[in-house]
Design an enzyme around this catalytic site. Structure first.
Site, mmCIF file in Angstrom:
data_model
loop_
_atom_site.group_PDB
_atom_site.id
_atom_site.type_symbol
_atom_site.label_atom_id
_atom_site.label_comp_id
_atom_site.label_asym_id
_atom_site.label_seq_id
_atom_site.Cartn_x
_atom_site.Cartn_y
_atom_site.Cartn_z
ATOM 1 N N GLU A 69 0.828 -1.216 0.000
ATOM 2 C CA GLU A 69 0.000 0.000 0.000
ATOM 3 C C GLU A 69 0.860 1.263 0.000
ATOM 4 O O GLU A 69 1.914 1.315 0.643
ATOM 5 C CB GLU A 69 -0.890 -0.005 1.247
ATOM 6 C CG GLU A 69 -1.801 1.206 1.379
ATOM 7 C CD GLU A 69 -2.548 1.258 2.698
ATOM 8 O OE1 GLU A 69 -3.559 1.975 2.763
ATOM 9 O OE2 GLU A 69 -2.127 0.586 3.669
ATOM 10 N N LYS A 128 -9.574 3.037 -2.077
ATOM 11 C CA LYS A 128 -9.818 2.536 -0.718
ATOM 12 C C LYS A 128 -11.089 3.142 -0.132
ATOM 13 O O LYS A 128 -11.234 4.361 -0.044
ATOM 14 C CB LYS A 128 -8.610 2.872 0.155
ATOM 15 C CG LYS A 128 -8.643 2.286 1.559
ATOM 16 C CD LYS A 128 -7.342 2.647 2.274
ATOM 17 C CE LYS A 128 -7.273 2.069 3.679
ATOM 18 N NZ LYS A 128 -6.004 2.462 4.335
ATOM 19 N N CYS A 172 -5.658 -2.752 2.929
ATOM 20 C CA CYS A 172 -5.328 -2.559 4.341
ATOM 21 C C CYS A 172 -6.559 -2.547 5.279
ATOM 22 O O CYS A 172 -7.146 -3.583 5.538
ATOM 23 C CB CYS A 172 -4.498 -1.292 4.494
ATOM 24 S SG CYS A 172 -3.542 -1.204 6.039
#
Length: 258
Positions: free
Chosen positions: A40, A109, A144
């Site tokens: 990431e 995200k 994540c």
């Protein structure tokens, strides 16, 4: 399918240096690697207050780099995620490039980390992740903190994803959560989970490594634990159907209840 993961020490706030690191790593991979996986925010790390100046505007630097590099090394690249600036907004954007040099999937995200005040610097994605195909295999990617929301992984599984990638900069202080959540996503969806984390520090944040892969029955295939390096894992994609036949959870779903 042979997959290499780069457990990278991202240099905070230095996109050019990180691109060079990734370029050298991709050059170093063996010819029999099918897929290369990055973590990431590998272009900037968590220098959130600097993103206005260092995020990649419209992907103008990193996307051409990835396209050219994928063709050059003849590998599919699950390019983790980058700080991506579009207009006034900055996204934590996942990029997937195939070995022909085509950008085949992106995802912003959806869940921003309140503990890091991500919402003060980043814009949350408005679309769920979607399945993409590599060598005719259905795959997906989340990022994540998304790992803590099982609905995302389940939605990809219901779109027939066989493998879910999880690029991350997961903190060392919560590495037990990382391992437990990854294993749970694999077991509950009967999918391969392949997770690439970073190591090192960015200001007060220390990242925990433990890049790893779980099989659809939750067995650990391999783990890199701590330190910068490369983890190579082999996925036997034929094993998934056997696991699903032995415990047919998807035949028992109560869509009338949930």
């Amino acid at each position: 399918m042979k997959i290499a993961l780069y457990q990278m020490h991202v240099i905070p706030g230095k996109p050019d240096e990180n691109i060079e690191k990734v370029s050298q790593w991709l050059d170093s991979l063996a010819t029999d690697i099918d897929i290369a996986v990055l973590p990431e925010m590998w272009n900037t790390s968590y220098r959130l207050n600097e993103l206005e100046n260092i995020a990649d505007v419209d992907g103008e630097v990193i996307i051409p780099f990835l396209k050219n590099k994928a063709k050059e090394v003849k590998k599919h690249i699950i390019a983790g995620s980058i700080a991506y600036k579009k207009g006034e907004d900055i996204y934590n954007r996942a990029l997937i490039v195939n070995k022909e040099g085509k950008l085949i999937n992106t995802y912003d995200k959806a869940h921003l980390v309140p503990m890091l005040n991500e919402h003060h610097f980043l814009t949350s994605g408005e679309k769920k992740p979607t399945v993409f195909h590599i060598d005719e295999i259905e795959m997906g990617s989340i990022i994540c903190y998304d790992l803590r929301f099982p609905e995302l992984s389940r939605s990809l599984t219901l779109e027939d994803a066989k493998v879910i990638f999880v690029p991350a900069e997961w903190p060392k202080s919560r590495i037990d959560h990382w391992k437990a959540l990854l294993q749970a996503r694999a077991i509950e969806n009967q999918i391969y989970v392949v997770a690439c984390n970073t190591v090192g520090k960015c200001d007060d944040n220390e990242f925990g490594g433990h890049s790893l892969a779980y099989s659809p029955d939750g067995a650990l295939i391999d783990c890199l634990y701590e330190g910068e390096g490369t983890l190579v894992v082999n996925l036997d994609l034929n094993a998934q159907s056997q696991i699903r036949e032995s415990i047919p959870i998807f035949n028992s779903l109560r869509t009338d209840l949930y």
